[in-house]
Write a protein that holds these residues in place. Structure first.
Motif, PDB file in Angstrom:
ATOM      1  N   ASP A   1       0.864  -1.119  -0.009  1.00 15.96           N
ATOM      2  CA  ASP A   1      -0.048  -0.054   0.047  1.00 15.96           C
ATOM      3  C   ASP A   1       0.962   1.281   0.059  1.00 15.96           C
ATOM      4  O   ASP A   1       0.574   2.390  -0.743  1.00 15.96           O
ATOM      5  N   ARG A   2       1.970   1.270   0.826  1.00 19.51           N
ATOM      6  CA  ARG A   2       2.801   2.538   0.875  1.00 19.51           C
ATOM      7  C   ARG A   2       3.456   2.737  -0.501  1.00 19.51           C
ATOM      8  O   ARG A   2       3.530   3.773  -1.023  1.00 19.51           O
ATOM      9  N   ILE A   3       3.920   1.598  -1.171  1.00 22.17           N
ATOM     10  CA  ILE A   3       4.533   1.542  -2.682  1.00 22.17           C
ATOM     11  C   ILE A   3       3.530   2.157  -3.401  1.00 22.17           C
ATOM     12  O   ILE A   3       3.744   3.082  -4.401  1.00 22.17           O
ATOM     13  N   LEU A   4       2.177   1.673  -3.516  1.00 19.72           N
ATOM     14  CA  LEU A   4       1.276   2.285  -4.340  1.00 19.72           C
ATOM     15  C   LEU A   4       0.908   3.600  -4.111  1.00 19.72           C
ATOM     16  O   LEU A   4       0.756   4.374  -5.070  1.00 19.72           O
ATOM     17  N   ASP A   5       0.966   4.028  -3.001  1.00 17.02           N
ATOM     18  CA  ASP A   5       0.655   5.543  -2.736  1.00 17.02           C
ATOM     19  C   ASP A   5       1.802   6.250  -3.083  1.00 17.02           C
ATOM     20  O   ASP A   5       1.651   7.453  -3.732  1.00 17.02           O
ATOM     21  N   LYS A   6       3.078   5.550  -3.257  1.00 15.07           N
ATOM     22  CA  LYS A   6       4.024   6.677  -3.542  1.00 15.07           C
ATOM     23  C   LYS A   6       4.119   6.786  -5.258  1.00 15.07           C
ATOM     24  O   LYS A   6       4.421   7.786  -5.669  1.00 15.07           O
ATOM     25  N   ILE A   7       3.766   5.781  -5.812  1.00 16.22           N
ATOM     26  CA  ILE A   7       3.498   5.615  -7.283  1.00 16.22           C
ATOM     27  C   ILE A   7       2.481   6.682  -7.598  1.00 16.22           C
ATOM     28  O   ILE A   7       2.518   7.478  -8.623  1.00 16.22           O
ATOM     29  N   SER A   8       1.368   6.795  -6.906  1.00 14.16           N
ATOM     30  CA  SER A   8       0.226   7.642  -7.160  1.00 14.16           C
ATOM     31  C   SER A   8       0.648   9.078  -6.837  1.00 14.16           C
ATOM     32  O   SER A   8       0.498  10.083  -7.767  1.00 14.16           O
ATOM     33  N   SER A   9       1.542   9.285  -5.983  1.00  9.99           N
ATOM     34  CA  SER A   9       2.094  10.721  -5.881  1.00  9.99           C
ATOM     35  C   SER A   9       3.263  11.026  -6.666  1.00  9.99           C
ATOM     36  O   SER A   9       3.482  12.241  -7.023  1.00  9.99           O
ATOM     37  N   SER A  10       4.256  10.198  -6.722  1.00  2.00           N
ATOM     38  CA  SER A  10       5.367  10.631  -7.627  1.00  2.00           C
ATOM     39  C   SER A  10       5.607   9.963  -8.747  1.00  2.00           C
ATOM     40  O   SER A  10       6.711  10.244  -9.484  1.00  2.00           O
ATOM     41  N   GLY A  11       5.167   9.077  -9.139  1.00  2.00           N
ATOM     42  CA  GLY A  11       5.316   8.178 -10.458  1.00  2.00           C
ATOM     43  C   GLY A  11       5.820   6.802 -10.053  1.00  2.00           C
ATOM     44  O   GLY A  11       6.654   6.659  -8.914  1.00  2.00           O
ATOM     45  N   TYR A  12       5.827   5.819 -11.001  1.00  2.00           N
ATOM     46  CA  TYR A  12       6.659   4.744 -10.898  1.00  2.00           C
ATOM     47  C   TYR A  12       8.189   4.756 -10.759  1.00  2.00           C
ATOM     48  O   TYR A  12       8.968   4.014 -10.177  1.00  2.00           O
ATOM     49  N   GLU A  13       8.666   5.975 -11.569  1.00  2.00           N
ATOM     50  CA  GLU A  13      10.201   5.999 -11.816  1.00  2.00           C
ATOM     51  C   GLU A  13      10.670   6.415 -10.452  1.00  2.00           C
ATOM     52  O   GLU A  13      11.932   6.421 -10.310  1.00  2.00           O
ATOM     53  N   SER A  14       9.931   6.842  -9.217  1.00  3.34           N
ATOM     54  CA  SER A  14      10.408   7.341  -8.100  1.00  3.34           C
ATOM     55  C   SER A  14      10.889   6.141  -7.274  1.00  3.34           C
ATOM     56  O   SER A  14      11.573   6.134  -6.134  1.00  3.34           O
ATOM     57  N   LEU A  15      10.420   4.953  -7.674  1.00  2.00           N
ATOM     58  CA  LEU A  15      10.615   3.685  -6.583  1.00  2.00           C
ATOM     59  C   LEU A  15      11.962   3.107  -6.901  1.00  2.00           C
ATOM     60  O   LEU A  15      12.694   3.341  -7.864  1.00  2.00           O
ATOM     61  N   SER A  16      12.419   2.815  -5.697  1.00  4.45           N
ATOM     62  CA  SER A  16      13.806   2.090  -5.582  1.00  4.45           C
ATOM     63  C   SER A  16      13.751   0.676  -6.215  1.00  4.45           C
ATOM     64  O   SER A  16      12.639   0.050  -6.546  1.00  4.45           O
TER      65      SER A  16
END
Length: 301
Positions: free
Chosen positions: A272-287
């Motif tokens: 859920d935290r990763i999905l929220d990060k994608i929603s706010s910053s985009g997939y490219e922001s993931l480590s």
């Protein structure tokens, strides 16, 4: 390899829901096209209309009781080349995104939920609101299911960008908003396809709710998957049991002396935290680690 073998292989491959949904829709359309045309030449066009009637969703509940399967079959049936073309293109573009981030099983459950929601809203509107109660209609097309997937993708990844011909880069949240507003505008009773656009709105609503509930840790699609798994297992061949005898009962060590193990399933709160990060910053922001956890979750769901 023949087309028949290609189709069989598409349904044998795991995690191939998107291709399977497109194939089913296209095959139904081609059957009507290939068989319906010569029937019309011979004066038997009523056969095609009769078959279409028994696959389309009626607006009257009493009529629905005589053909309840249409609550499912209507969103696999199309009439008209551009009708199926635009639906399948949107299903492919936006379905690829959801398939990557949420997995093929959730894509399937959302497709079905969107179609069910669109169909039920269509029936309710035609029986409860004064502007429609004096009318009746039949509903076909995957638009409600497809718009559920479009809105779900835009809710999950609002800032993801598509490059549109003659327009350029556009964020998908604006594409989804435009499609929803168009459906709202043409849901007027004077519209030639008011019922279809009402169904679109039902699908769009369920797409938004699906992602919001998923981000809260609740998967609305579990009942749909339970039903599909039940019927799938009915037709699945059970492997024959083979009894072997061995004096060795321990686990077979690998070359490096360690036992094989599958990667642990990521915690739902972490997903859920990763999905929220994608929603706010985009997939490219993931480590790299976060992308791996998301991939593991999509493979196991």
């Amino acid at each position: 390899m023949s087309i028949t073998n290609d189709i069989k292989n598409a349904f044998r491959q795991p995690n191939n829901t998107l291709k399977q949904l497109i194939i089913i829709n296209v095959l139904v359309f081609l059957v009507f096209l290939i068989i319906g045309t010569p029937l019309s030449w011979m004066g038997y066009g009523w056969i095609e209309k009769w078959a279409l009637y028994y696959l389309s969703l009626p607006s009257q509940p009493i009529e629905l009781l005589t053909k309840p399967w249409t609550l499912i079959t209507y969103f696999f049936t199309h009439e008209g080349f551009f009708h199926i073309l635009f639906n399948m293109l949107n299903l492919y573009w936006f379905g690829m995104m959801l398939n990557e981030y949420l997995g093929s099983r959730r894509l399937l459950s959302l497709y079905v939920l969107g179609g069910l929601a669109g169909g039920l809203l269509f029936i309710l509107m035609y029986n409860l609101l004064p502007g429609f109660t004096m009318r009746s209609g039949q509903l076909i097309g995957a638009s409600a299911s497809v718009l559920a997937i479009v809105v779900a993708a835009a809710t999950l990844l609002p800032n993801f960008t598509f490059n549109l011909i003659l327009i350029g880069p556009v964020k998908i949240k604006y594409i989804a908003l435009a499609l929803v507003l168009m459906s709202w505008a043409f849901a007027h009773e004077s519209s030639g396809n008011a019922g279809g656009n009402i169904a679109h709105l039902g699908g769009a609503l369920i797409g938004w709710i699906f992602i919001k509930q998923l981000q809260r840790g609740s998967d609305m699609g579990r009942p749909i998957l339970a039903v599909t798994d039940f019927f799938t297992n009915l037709f699945k061949r059970k492997p024959k049991l083979r009894v072997t005898h061995s004096s060795f009962t321990g686990a077979k060590p690998q070359a490096n002396g360690s036992r094989s193990s599958k990667p642990a399933r990521p915690d739902q709160n972490e997903i859920d935290r990763i999905l929220d990060k994608i929603s706010s910053s985009g997939y490219e922001s993931l480590s790299k680690e976060e992308k791996q956890k998301l991939f593991q979750a999509s493979q196991k769901d």
